[in-house]
Design a protein around this motif. Structure first.
Motif, PDB file in Angstrom:
ATOM      1  N   TRP A  67       0.802  -1.211   0.017  1.00 26.84           N
ATOM      2  CA  TRP A  67       0.050  -0.016   0.028  1.00 26.84           C
ATOM      3  C   TRP A  67       0.896   1.336   0.077  1.00 26.84           C
ATOM      4  CZ3 TRP A  67       1.221   2.942   4.310  1.00 26.84           C
ATOM      5  CH2 TRP A  67       1.708   2.194   5.287  1.00 26.84           C
ATOM      6  N   TRP A  68       2.041   1.320   0.348  1.00 24.67           N
ATOM      7  CA  TRP A  68       2.906   2.426   0.507  1.00 24.67           C
ATOM      8  C   TRP A  68       3.207   3.019  -0.712  1.00 24.67           C
ATOM      9  CZ3 TRP A  68       4.202  -2.444   2.292  1.00 24.67           C
ATOM     10  CH2 TRP A  68       4.979  -3.224   1.489  1.00 24.67           C
ATOM     11  N   ARG A  69       3.196   2.057  -1.779  1.00 23.33           N
ATOM     12  CA  ARG A  69       3.247   2.619  -3.238  1.00 23.33           C
ATOM     13  C   ARG A  69       2.345   3.498  -3.795  1.00 23.33           C
ATOM     14  NH1 ARG A  69       7.716  -0.207  -4.723  1.00 23.33           N
ATOM     15  NH2 ARG A  69       7.896  -2.206  -3.812  1.00 23.33           N
ATOM     16  N   GLN A  70       1.153   3.655  -3.058  1.00 26.94           N
ATOM     17  CA  GLN A  70       0.090   4.513  -3.351  1.00 26.94           C
ATOM     18  C   GLN A  70       0.393   6.140  -3.079  1.00 26.94           C
ATOM     19  OE1 GLN A  70      -2.685   3.046  -4.812  1.00 26.94           O
ATOM     20  NE2 GLN A  70      -1.481   1.216  -4.628  1.00 26.94           N
ATOM     21  N   TYR A  71       1.509   6.200  -2.184  1.00 31.73           N
ATOM     22  CA  TYR A  71       1.976   7.377  -1.895  1.00 31.73           C
ATOM     23  C   TYR A  71       2.493   8.386  -3.149  1.00 31.73           C
ATOM     24  CZ  TYR A  71       0.323   7.318   2.786  1.00 31.73           C
ATOM     25  OH  TYR A  71      -0.356   7.162   4.180  1.00 31.73           O
ATOM     26  N   GLY A  72       3.025   7.708  -4.261  1.00 30.65           N
ATOM     27  CA  GLY A  72       3.433   8.102  -5.254  1.00 30.65           C
ATOM     28  C   GLY A  72       4.822   8.645  -5.311  1.00 30.65           C
ATOM     29  N   SER A  73       5.763   8.227  -4.353  1.00 30.34           N
ATOM     30  CA  SER A  73       7.151   8.674  -4.058  1.00 30.34           C
ATOM     31  C   SER A  73       8.154   7.450  -4.439  1.00 30.34           C
ATOM     32  CB  SER A  73       7.192   9.324  -2.671  1.00 30.34           C
ATOM     33  OG  SER A  73       8.543   9.604  -2.293  1.00 30.34           O
ATOM     34  N   ALA A  74       8.860   7.397  -5.260  1.00 29.48           N
ATOM     35  CA  ALA A  74       9.891   6.392  -5.655  1.00 29.48           C
ATOM     36  C   ALA A  74      10.959   6.270  -4.585  1.00 29.48           C
ATOM     37  CB  ALA A  74      10.649   6.742  -6.796  1.00 29.48           C
ATOM     38  N   THR A  75      11.079   7.493  -3.810  1.00 32.77           N
ATOM     39  CA  THR A  75      12.091   7.406  -2.620  1.00 32.77           C
ATOM     40  C   THR A  75      11.729   6.643  -1.541  1.00 32.77           C
ATOM     41  OG1 THR A  75      13.138   9.537  -3.514  1.00 32.77           O
ATOM     42  CG2 THR A  75      13.348   8.833  -0.931  1.00 32.77           C
ATOM     43  N   LEU A  76      10.270   7.057  -1.138  1.00 30.15           N
ATOM     44  CA  LEU A  76       9.846   6.313  -0.089  1.00 30.15           C
ATOM     45  C   LEU A  76       9.409   4.720  -0.428  1.00 30.15           C
ATOM     46  CD1 LEU A  76       7.871   6.561   2.591  1.00 30.15           C
ATOM     47  CD2 LEU A  76       5.961   6.946   1.167  1.00 30.15           C
ATOM     48  N   ASP A  77       9.269   4.428  -1.710  1.00 31.46           N
ATOM     49  CA  ASP A  77       9.214   3.027  -1.860  1.00 31.46           C
ATOM     50  C   ASP A  77      10.504   2.402  -1.743  1.00 31.46           C
ATOM     51  OD1 ASP A  77       6.674   3.495  -2.799  1.00 31.46           O
ATOM     52  OD2 ASP A  77       7.087   3.531  -4.888  1.00 31.46           O
ATOM     53  N   ALA A  78      11.633   2.913  -2.020  1.00 28.31           N
ATOM     54  CA  ALA A  78      12.807   2.591  -1.946  1.00 28.31           C
ATOM     55  C   ALA A  78      13.191   2.241  -0.583  1.00 28.31           C
ATOM     56  CB  ALA A  78      13.950   3.444  -2.628  1.00 28.31           C
ATOM     57  N   TRP A  79      12.783   3.196   0.332  1.00 28.36           N
ATOM     58  CA  TRP A  79      13.039   3.086   1.710  1.00 28.36           C
ATOM     59  C   TRP A  79      12.377   1.898   2.463  1.00 28.36           C
ATOM     60  CZ3 TRP A  79      12.097   8.855   3.400  1.00 28.36           C
ATOM     61  CH2 TRP A  79      13.298   9.658   2.889  1.00 28.36           C
ATOM     62  N   LEU A 278       7.379  17.471   1.887  1.00 33.70           N
ATOM     63  CA  LEU A 278       6.268  17.194   2.086  1.00 33.70           C
ATOM     64  C   LEU A 278       5.276  17.096   0.917  1.00 33.70           C
ATOM     65  CD1 LEU A 278       4.518  16.152   4.686  1.00 33.70           C
ATOM     66  CD2 LEU A 278       3.609  18.426   4.908  1.00 33.70           C
ATOM     67  N   ALA A 279       5.586  17.883  -0.172  1.00 33.46           N
ATOM     68  CA  ALA A 279       4.754  18.163  -1.271  1.00 33.46           C
ATOM     69  C   ALA A 279       4.891  16.656  -2.251  1.00 33.46           C
ATOM     70  CB  ALA A 279       4.903  19.308  -2.128  1.00 33.46           C
ATOM     71  N   GLN A 280       6.060  15.954  -1.947  1.00 34.70           N
ATOM     72  CA  GLN A 280       6.456  14.993  -2.867  1.00 34.70           C
ATOM     73  C   GLN A 280       5.486  13.572  -2.356  1.00 34.70           C
ATOM     74  OE1 GLN A 280      10.599  13.750  -3.301  1.00 34.70           O
ATOM     75  NE2 GLN A 280      10.953  15.917  -3.863  1.00 34.70           N
ATOM     76  N   LEU A 281       4.952  13.720  -1.074  1.00 33.43           N
ATOM     77  CA  LEU A 281       4.211  12.826  -0.728  1.00 33.43           C
ATOM     78  C   LEU A 281       2.807  12.964  -0.967  1.00 33.43           C
ATOM     79  CD1 LEU A 281       5.801  12.236   2.772  1.00 33.43           C
ATOM     80  CD2 LEU A 281       6.258  10.791   0.776  1.00 33.43           C
ATOM     81  N   HIS A 282       2.127  12.226  -1.758  1.00 31.87           N
ATOM     82  CA  HIS A 282       0.809  12.437  -2.481  1.00 31.87           C
ATOM     83  C   HIS A 282      -0.236  11.493  -1.666  1.00 31.87           C
ATOM     84  CE1 HIS A 282       2.578  14.642  -5.591  1.00 31.87           C
ATOM     85  NE2 HIS A 282       3.378  13.550  -5.749  1.00 31.87           N
ATOM     86  N   LEU A 283      -1.337  12.083  -1.154  1.00 35.70           N
ATOM     87  CA  LEU A 283      -2.520  11.165  -0.463  1.00 35.70           C
ATOM     88  C   LEU A 283      -3.201  10.357  -1.507  1.00 35.70           C
ATOM     89  CD1 LEU A 283      -3.793  11.180   2.414  1.00 35.70           C
ATOM     90  CD2 LEU A 283      -5.639  12.754   1.246  1.00 35.70           C
ATOM     91  N   PRO A 284      -3.206   9.108  -0.955  1.00 39.17           N
ATOM     92  CA  PRO A 284      -3.860   8.278  -1.888  1.00 39.17           C
ATOM     93  C   PRO A 284      -5.440   8.458  -2.066  1.00 39.17           C
ATOM     94  CG  PRO A 284      -2.639   6.965  -0.579  1.00 39.17           C
ATOM     95  CD  PRO A 284      -2.611   8.392   0.055  1.00 39.17           C
ATOM     96  N   ALA A 285      -6.088   8.681  -3.224  1.00 34.68           N
ATOM     97  CA  ALA A 285      -7.411   9.290  -3.393  1.00 34.68           C
ATOM     98  C   ALA A 285      -8.332   8.292  -3.115  1.00 34.68           C
ATOM     99  CB  ALA A 285      -7.457   9.870  -4.821  1.00 34.68           C
ATOM    100  N   ALA A 286      -7.985   6.974  -3.210  1.00 37.10           N
ATOM    101  CA  ALA A 286      -9.090   5.914  -2.768  1.00 37.10           C
ATOM    102  C   ALA A 286      -8.338   5.097  -1.838  1.00 37.10           C
ATOM    103  CB  ALA A 286      -9.534   5.202  -3.875  1.00 37.10           C
ATOM    104  N   VAL A 287      -8.989   4.578  -0.814  1.00 33.95           N
ATOM    105  CA  VAL A 287      -8.744   3.960   0.357  1.00 33.95           C
ATOM    106  C   VAL A 287      -9.513   2.637   0.643  1.00 33.95           C
ATOM    107  CG1 VAL A 287      -7.878   3.559   2.563  1.00 33.95           C
ATOM    108  CG2 VAL A 287      -7.534   5.475   1.486  1.00 33.95           C
TER     109      VAL A 287
END
Length: 487
Positions: A67-79, A278-287
């Motif tokens: 689910w963390w890939r829903q935030y649209g950040s490649a850096t966060l995915d890598a972490w 903070l702007a690089q972390l996108h809120l998932p539109a559907a949960v």
């Protein structure tokens, strides 16, 4: 008296074997409640719109594994990927699962199948002889080799329930690993959001402190010129010092968030990554919001509690079986001699075989006490399962309510921030035209920076609570039906 025929013995043995099936209570946990909605108020289809997103709660959809890939950040995915590979605590849980699996295999192998052992003996002995018959001592050698077999028949289910109990421990540890993996992913996401939020709060507070210090400087100059009172000067200095005093704790929180993130990733704190904007972390539109019955199959903690019930039921079966007779078979075949040359001759052949039946008669009440203790642990596991189910429902309900309120809070915070920003722009434009004084521009920017602080905190809360809802939903673990093997 009529003799018992072999056929009747067979029937009796079969009846005894089947009797073991009823010694353990039900391995199924009690039926869980089925609420119509998670929270006191039914879950809406979508939250209020804030920051351009009206988050939709999609009912009846399976949980998202990554689910963390829903935030649209490649850096966060890598972490998150790095943490799942290198986190020592998660690695320790994996090794613990491997150990429990091997223990299960050892338990199953030692109880289900006969034990066969080989032994050899080479010994020189000195023994006393009878008086008046030869020398006072006798020296001789003993050589022996033997294969021995032993097997205990599972008449009352002790072996079967012991294996079930071991299998339930494997299931519990496997579900705990699933839960630890998902908890680690949530902790990484939350730590990343907190680090980003705190970094931006530090920047905004530093600007506020600079503005306040500039106001204090202007107030002191006005006081010296007689244009401001001493109270005005001291009040401005106090406000500046108060803001400056709030910065060290805020910086500490920001550094701690980065340190926590580094440790989650399996790094030392000095290798903590830089906070993301903070702007690089996108809120998932559907949960996705699973129905309650499906939620219980997706939550690793509920599945682990269910496995604990199976293990406790099997433990009662084992304790009950120990009150009844135990039938064991033993046999051995080998050779022995006093000279090595005679070791494998027909005269040296030795063998034995037999059946033993043991019925416990008196153990000081220990066996019955152990059975009562096992029943109490079984009842405790049922209660723990019910509590785990209620906690799961509460976890989801709290997350859903928080997300709805987060949207409203962010909506209000952004409205205030937008109004303050526009007001500041107007004041700055009027200052350039000479319509307002410079101190007024400082006060205007202060109002905007304070509104930004509230906006940053509201954005972070919405991102964090979304991660909490994803975590609360769980996901179907790999091999979701493996728990059936221990039933």
């Amino acid at each position: 008296m009529k003799a018992v025929t072999p056929f009747r013995w067979t029937l009796l043995a079969g009846a005894l074997a089947l009797a073991g099936c009823s010694f353990a209570p039900s391995a199924r946990p009690p039926a869980p409640p089925s609420p119509l909605s998670y929270a006191v108020t039914p879950t809406p289809e979508a939250s209020a719109e804030a920051d351009g997103v009206a988050q939709r709660f999609v009912a009846g959809v399976p949980a998202v594994p990554e689910w963390w890939r829903q935030y649209g950040s490649a850096t966060l995915d890598a972490w998150v990927d790095e943490g799942l590979r290198h986190n020592p605590s998660l690695d320790a849980t994996r090794h613990t699962l491997d150990a429990v699996r091997q223990q299960f295999r050892a338990q199953a192998g030692s109880t289900r199948l006969p034990s066969v052992d080989a032994s050899t003996l080479t010994e020189r002995q000195r023994a006393l002889t009878l008086p008046d018959f030869g020398p006072p001592t006798s020296l001789y050698d003993v050589y022996a080799g033997e294969l021995s077999l032993s097997y205990t028949f599972d008449l009352f289910g002790a072996t079967r329930n012991t294996v079930k109990q071991a299998a339930s421990q494997v299931d519990q540890q496997a579900f705990q690993l699933d839960g630890a993996r998902r908890a680690l992913a949530a902790n990484i996401v939350i730590a990343a959001v907190n680090a980003s939020s705190l970094a931006e709060q530090v920047a905004a507070t530093e600007r506020l402190a600079a503005l306040a210090r500039e106001q204090a400087t202007l107030a002191e100059a006005s006081y010296r010129l007689g244009a401001a009172s001493r109270d005005d000067m001291l009040g401005a200095q106090q406000a500046a010092s108060t803001l400056e005093a709030s910065l060290p704790p805020l910086r500490t929180q920001a550094e701690r968030a980065r340190h926590a993130l580094a440790v989650y990733l399996g790094r030392t704190p000095d290798q903590a990554p830089e906070a993301l904007p903070l702007a690089q972390l996108h809120l998932p539109a559907a949960v996705p919001v699973s129905v309650p019955s499906e939620l219980l199959r997706q939550r690793p903690d509920v599945r682990a509690a269910e496995a604990a019930v199976r293990g406790a039921a099997a433990e009662v079966g084992v304790a009950t079986a120990h009150l009844f007779p135990q039938l064991s078979l033993s046999a051995s075949l080998g050779t022995g001699a006093f000279r090595s040359a005679d070791l494998f001759t027909g005269a040296g052949q030795i063998w034995s075989g037999g059946l033993s039946l043991t019925q416990p008669l008196f153990h000081g009440g220990a066996l019955r006490a152990e059975r009562k203790a096992a029943i109490a642990r079984y009842d405790a596991s049922l209660s723990q399962y019910r509590q785990t189910v209620l906690n799961a429902f509460q976890n989801v309900a709290d997350s859903l309510v928080a997300l709805q309120q987060d949207a409203l809070a962010l909506q209000a915070a952004q409205a205030a921030a937008n109004a303050a920003r526009q007001s500041d722009a107007d004041v700055q434009a009027r200052h350039r035209l000479g319509a307002v004084s410079y101190p007024s521009t400082l006060a205007s920017e202060q109002r905007w920076q304070n509104a930004r602080l509230t906006d940053i905190q509201a954005q972070a809360a919405r991102l964090v609570d979304t991660a909490a809802l994803y975590q609360a939903m769980g996901t179907a673990p790999e091999g979701a039906d493996r728990g059936e093997a221990s039933r």
